[in-house]
Design a protein around this motif. Structure first.
Motif, PDB file in Angstrom:
ATOM      1  N   ILE A  17       3.723 -40.374 -24.842  1.00 42.45           N
ATOM      2  CA  ILE A  17       3.991 -39.378 -23.793  1.00 42.45           C
ATOM      3  C   ILE A  17       5.475 -39.370 -23.447  1.00 42.45           C
ATOM      4  CG2 ILE A  17       3.606 -38.808 -21.357  1.00 42.45           C
ATOM      5  CD1 ILE A  17       0.723 -39.881 -21.741  1.00 42.45           C
ATOM      6  N   ASP A  18       6.029 -40.575 -23.269  1.00 44.03           N
ATOM      7  CA  ASP A  18       7.438 -40.685 -22.895  1.00 44.03           C
ATOM      8  C   ASP A  18       8.355 -40.112 -23.970  1.00 44.03           C
ATOM      9  OD1 ASP A  18       9.533 -42.087 -21.028  1.00 44.03           O
ATOM     10  OD2 ASP A  18      10.048 -42.727 -23.070  1.00 44.03           O
ATOM     11  N   VAL A  19       8.124 -40.481 -25.238  1.00 40.28           N
ATOM     12  CA  VAL A  19       9.032 -40.016 -26.289  1.00 40.28           C
ATOM     13  C   VAL A  19       8.806 -38.544 -26.618  1.00 40.28           C
ATOM     14  CG1 VAL A  19       9.285 -42.330 -27.253  1.00 40.28           C
ATOM     15  CG2 VAL A  19       7.578 -40.768 -28.221  1.00 40.28           C
ATOM     16  N   THR A  20       7.581 -38.034 -26.396  1.00 39.56           N
ATOM     17  CA  THR A  20       7.335 -36.609 -26.603  1.00 39.56           C
ATOM     18  C   THR A  20       8.201 -35.779 -25.664  1.00 39.56           C
ATOM     19  OG1 THR A  20       5.056 -36.979 -27.327  1.00 39.56           O
ATOM     20  CG2 THR A  20       5.585 -34.783 -26.528  1.00 39.56           C
ATOM     21  N   ILE A  21       8.350 -36.241 -24.441  1.00 35.08           N
ATOM     22  CA  ILE A  21       9.181 -35.540 -23.459  1.00 35.08           C
ATOM     23  C   ILE A  21      10.657 -35.622 -23.845  1.00 35.08           C
ATOM     24  CG2 ILE A  21       9.964 -35.548 -21.049  1.00 35.08           C
ATOM     25  CD1 ILE A  21       7.140 -36.672 -20.353  1.00 35.08           C
ATOM     26  N   ARG A  22      11.106 -36.782 -24.309  1.00 32.64           N
ATOM     27  CA  ARG A  22      12.534 -37.023 -24.502  1.00 32.64           C
ATOM     28  C   ARG A  22      13.028 -36.769 -25.913  1.00 32.64           C
ATOM     29  NH1 ARG A  22      14.327 -41.960 -23.812  1.00 32.64           N
ATOM     30  NH2 ARG A  22      12.368 -43.081 -24.078  1.00 32.64           N
ATOM     31  N   SER A  23      12.106 -36.548 -26.837  1.00 36.50           N
ATOM     32  CA  SER A  23      12.497 -36.439 -28.247  1.00 36.50           C
ATOM     33  C   SER A  23      13.323 -35.185 -28.541  1.00 36.50           C
ATOM     34  CB  SER A  23      11.250 -36.423 -29.135  1.00 36.50           C
ATOM     35  OG  SER A  23      11.620 -36.271 -30.491  1.00 36.50           O
ATOM     36  N   GLU A  24      14.336 -35.369 -29.381  1.00 35.42           N
ATOM     37  CA  GLU A  24      15.105 -34.255 -29.934  1.00 35.42           C
ATOM     38  C   GLU A  24      15.073 -34.315 -31.461  1.00 35.42           C
ATOM     39  OE1 GLU A  24      18.975 -34.448 -28.078  1.00 35.42           O
ATOM     40  OE2 GLU A  24      18.259 -33.321 -26.340  1.00 35.42           O
ATOM     41  N   ALA A  25      13.944 -34.840 -31.983  1.00 36.60           N
ATOM     42  CA  ALA A  25      13.778 -34.938 -33.443  1.00 36.60           C
ATOM     43  C   ALA A  25      13.766 -33.542 -34.056  1.00 36.60           C
ATOM     44  CB  ALA A  25      12.479 -35.667 -33.760  1.00 36.60           C
ATOM     45  N   ASP A  26      14.083 -33.476 -35.355  1.00 39.96           N
ATOM     46  CA  ASP A  26      14.118 -32.165 -36.019  1.00 39.96           C
ATOM     47  C   ASP A  26      12.692 -31.651 -36.268  1.00 39.96           C
ATOM     48  OD1 ASP A  26      13.106 -33.373 -38.390  1.00 39.96           O
ATOM     49  OD2 ASP A  26      15.133 -33.803 -39.098  1.00 39.96           O
ATOM     50  N   GLU A  27      12.604 -30.389 -36.726  1.00 37.17           N
ATOM     51  CA  GLU A  27      11.304 -29.748 -36.877  1.00 37.17           C
ATOM     52  C   GLU A  27      10.413 -30.459 -37.884  1.00 37.17           C
ATOM     53  OE1 GLU A  27      11.407 -25.585 -37.591  1.00 37.17           O
ATOM     54  OE2 GLU A  27      12.300 -25.102 -35.649  1.00 37.17           O
ATOM     55  N   ASP A  28      10.981 -30.993 -38.957  1.00 35.98           N
ATOM     56  CA  ASP A  28      10.180 -31.701 -39.946  1.00 35.98           C
ATOM     57  C   ASP A  28       9.515 -32.937 -39.320  1.00 35.98           C
ATOM     58  OD1 ASP A  28      10.738 -29.894 -41.910  1.00 35.98           O
ATOM     59  OD2 ASP A  28      12.333 -31.085 -42.845  1.00 35.98           O
ATOM     60  N   ALA A  29      10.291 -33.681 -38.550  1.00 37.00           N
ATOM     61  CA  ALA A  29       9.748 -34.874 -37.898  1.00 37.00           C
ATOM     62  C   ALA A  29       8.665 -34.498 -36.892  1.00 37.00           C
ATOM     63  CB  ALA A  29      10.870 -35.656 -37.217  1.00 37.00           C
ATOM     64  N   VAL A  30       8.904 -33.418 -36.130  1.00 37.46           N
ATOM     65  CA  VAL A  30       7.915 -32.984 -35.142  1.00 37.46           C
ATOM     66  C   VAL A  30       6.634 -32.534 -35.846  1.00 37.46           C
ATOM     67  CG1 VAL A  30       7.390 -31.261 -33.375  1.00 37.46           C
ATOM     68  CG2 VAL A  30       9.634 -32.388 -33.404  1.00 37.46           C
ATOM     69  N   ALA A  31       6.770 -31.823 -36.975  1.00 41.75           N
ATOM     70  CA  ALA A  31       5.598 -31.371 -37.723  1.00 41.75           C
ATOM     71  C   ALA A  31       4.790 -32.563 -38.238  1.00 41.75           C
ATOM     72  CB  ALA A  31       6.028 -30.470 -38.875  1.00 41.75           C
ATOM     73  N   GLN A  32       5.482 -33.590 -38.742  1.00 39.43           N
ATOM     74  CA  GLN A  32       4.781 -34.787 -39.214  1.00 39.43           C
ATOM     75  C   GLN A  32       4.074 -35.495 -38.064  1.00 39.43           C
ATOM     76  OE1 GLN A  32       6.977 -37.430 -41.962  1.00 39.43           O
ATOM     77  NE2 GLN A  32       8.490 -35.791 -42.177  1.00 39.43           N
ATOM     78  N   ALA A  33       4.769 -35.592 -36.934  1.00 37.25           N
ATOM     79  CA  ALA A  33       4.176 -36.238 -35.760  1.00 37.25           C
ATOM     80  C   ALA A  33       2.942 -35.471 -35.291  1.00 37.25           C
ATOM     81  CB  ALA A  33       5.202 -36.342 -34.639  1.00 37.25           C
ATOM     82  N   LEU A  34       3.041 -34.143 -35.272  1.00 38.27           N
ATOM     83  CA  LEU A  34       1.911 -33.314 -34.860  1.00 38.27           C
ATOM     84  C   LEU A  34       0.700 -33.569 -35.744  1.00 38.27           C
ATOM     85  CD1 LEU A  34       0.587 -31.020 -33.271  1.00 38.27           C
ATOM     86  CD2 LEU A  34       1.743 -29.390 -34.798  1.00 38.27           C
ATOM     87  N   ALA A  35       0.917 -33.636 -37.057  1.00 34.69           N
ATOM     88  CA  ALA A  35      -0.191 -33.890 -37.984  1.00 34.69           C
ATOM     89  C   ALA A  35      -0.822 -35.257 -37.724  1.00 34.69           C
ATOM     90  CB  ALA A  35       0.305 -33.783 -39.420  1.00 34.69           C
ATOM     91  N   LEU A  36       0.007 -36.256 -37.459  1.00 29.22           N
ATOM     92  CA  LEU A  36      -0.512 -37.600 -37.193  1.00 29.22           C
ATOM     93  C   LEU A  36      -1.274 -37.661 -35.879  1.00 29.22           C
ATOM     94  CD1 LEU A  36       2.563 -39.712 -38.370  1.00 29.22           C
ATOM     95  CD2 LEU A  36       0.305 -39.611 -39.466  1.00 29.22           C
ATOM     96  N   VAL A  37      -0.757 -36.973 -34.860  1.00 27.60           N
ATOM     97  CA  VAL A  37      -1.454 -36.955 -33.576  1.00 27.60           C
ATOM     98  C   VAL A  37      -2.796 -36.250 -33.715  1.00 27.60           C
ATOM     99  CG1 VAL A  37      -1.410 -36.043 -31.224  1.00 27.60           C
ATOM    100  CG2 VAL A  37       0.627 -37.144 -32.167  1.00 27.60           C
ATOM    101  N   ASP A  38      -2.820 -35.115 -34.440  1.00 32.29           N
ATOM    102  CA  ASP A  38      -4.082 -34.405 -34.657  1.00 32.29           C
ATOM    103  C   ASP A  38      -5.072 -35.293 -35.404  1.00 32.29           C
ATOM    104  OD1 ASP A  38      -3.240 -32.139 -33.344  1.00 32.29           O
ATOM    105  OD2 ASP A  38      -2.699 -31.033 -35.175  1.00 32.29           O
ATOM    106  N   GLN A  39      -4.570 -36.056 -36.382  1.00 34.14           N
ATOM    107  CA  GLN A  39      -5.436 -36.975 -37.123  1.00 34.14           C
ATOM    108  C   GLN A  39      -5.976 -38.066 -36.197  1.00 34.14           C
ATOM    109  OE1 GLN A  39      -3.483 -38.918 -40.399  1.00 34.14           O
ATOM    110  NE2 GLN A  39      -5.314 -40.001 -41.067  1.00 34.14           N
ATOM    111  N   THR A  40      -5.131 -38.560 -35.300  1.00 30.97           N
ATOM    112  CA  THR A  40      -5.544 -39.585 -34.351  1.00 30.97           C
ATOM    113  C   THR A  40      -6.645 -39.061 -33.430  1.00 30.97           C
ATOM    114  OG1 THR A  40      -3.349 -40.586 -34.398  1.00 30.97           O
ATOM    115  CG2 THR A  40      -4.740 -41.111 -32.500  1.00 30.97           C
ATOM    116  N   VAL A  41      -6.479 -37.825 -32.953  1.00 32.85           N
ATOM    117  CA  VAL A  41      -7.498 -37.218 -32.094  1.00 32.85           C
ATOM    118  C   VAL A  41      -8.834 -37.144 -32.818  1.00 32.85           C
ATOM    119  CG1 VAL A  41      -8.200 -35.094 -30.908  1.00 32.85           C
ATOM    120  CG2 VAL A  41      -5.850 -35.922 -30.700  1.00 32.85           C
TER     121      VAL A  41
END
Length: 202
Positions: A17-41
């Protein structure tokens, strides 16, 4: 599930939650993170309890409220608060609030301050087998509360039948930032049950 493992998961989600708010990662990193979070859910959704966590009893007979928004060890939204009682009958909790609790820039949301004080004041009235629920809560904001380390303190002022009157404050390195007073009600069925119990043997 192993409780320690679940608590580690909860803490990891708090960091997420904390890093999601503060992150300035690029779109590729955000897309990878999104896929991993969806997999976790999907993984965690394979077995769910119906509704909320509620109250459970552990093998020691203690009530467990791990879903609670203030103290829940399984709730990543909870700071969580750890309530400590002192010899004089007061209570306190030390907590560190980061980006997930921001209201005004760099400061804790006023509603979060009220939630913390509500819970800590209520802890002065709540007893095992004799719950107390918030009747009224009056909050005075003395100054903005900066994000970071905080201490919430409360004490019981008096009791009157089913009502417990408590007062407390939220403080940081700047001093007291918020004050609160509350009235907490113990339902009569719990009072009457306790009063009907025979006194303990000397």
């Amino acid at each position: 599930m192993n409780d320690t493992l679940h608590q580690r998961l909860t803490e990891s989600v708090r960091r997420l939650i904390d890093v999601t708010i503060r992150s300035e990662a690029d779109e590729d990193a955000v897309a990878q993170a999104l896929a991993l979070v969806d997999q976790t859910v999907e993984l965690l959704s394979t077995r769910l309890i119906p509704g909320s966590f509620g109250v459970r009893t552990n093998p020691d007979g203690e009530n467990v409220v791990w879903g609670n928004v203030a103290v829940g060890l399984h709730n990543p939204i909870a700071p969580p608060l750890v309530i400590r009682h002192d010899a004089a009958g007061g209570v306190h909790a030390d907590v560190r609030l980061g980006a997930g609790y921001e209201g005004p820039p760099g400061h804790v949301h006023g509603g979060m301050c009220a939630l913390i004080l509500d819970h800590v004041l209520g802890a002065t009235a709540h007893q095992p087998g004799k719950p107390a629920y918030t009747g009224t809560l009056t909050v005075r904001y003395l100054r903005p509360t900066r994000l970071g380390a905080l201490r919430a303190e409360a004490r019981m002022e008096r009791t009157d039948g089913t009502k417990t009157y408590a007062a407390g404050q939220l403080r940081n390195v700047d001093g007291v930032t918020v004050e609160a007073e509350g009235v907490f009600i113990t339902p009569r069925e719990f009072t009457s049950v306790n009063e009907s119990q025979p006194p303990p043997a000397p």
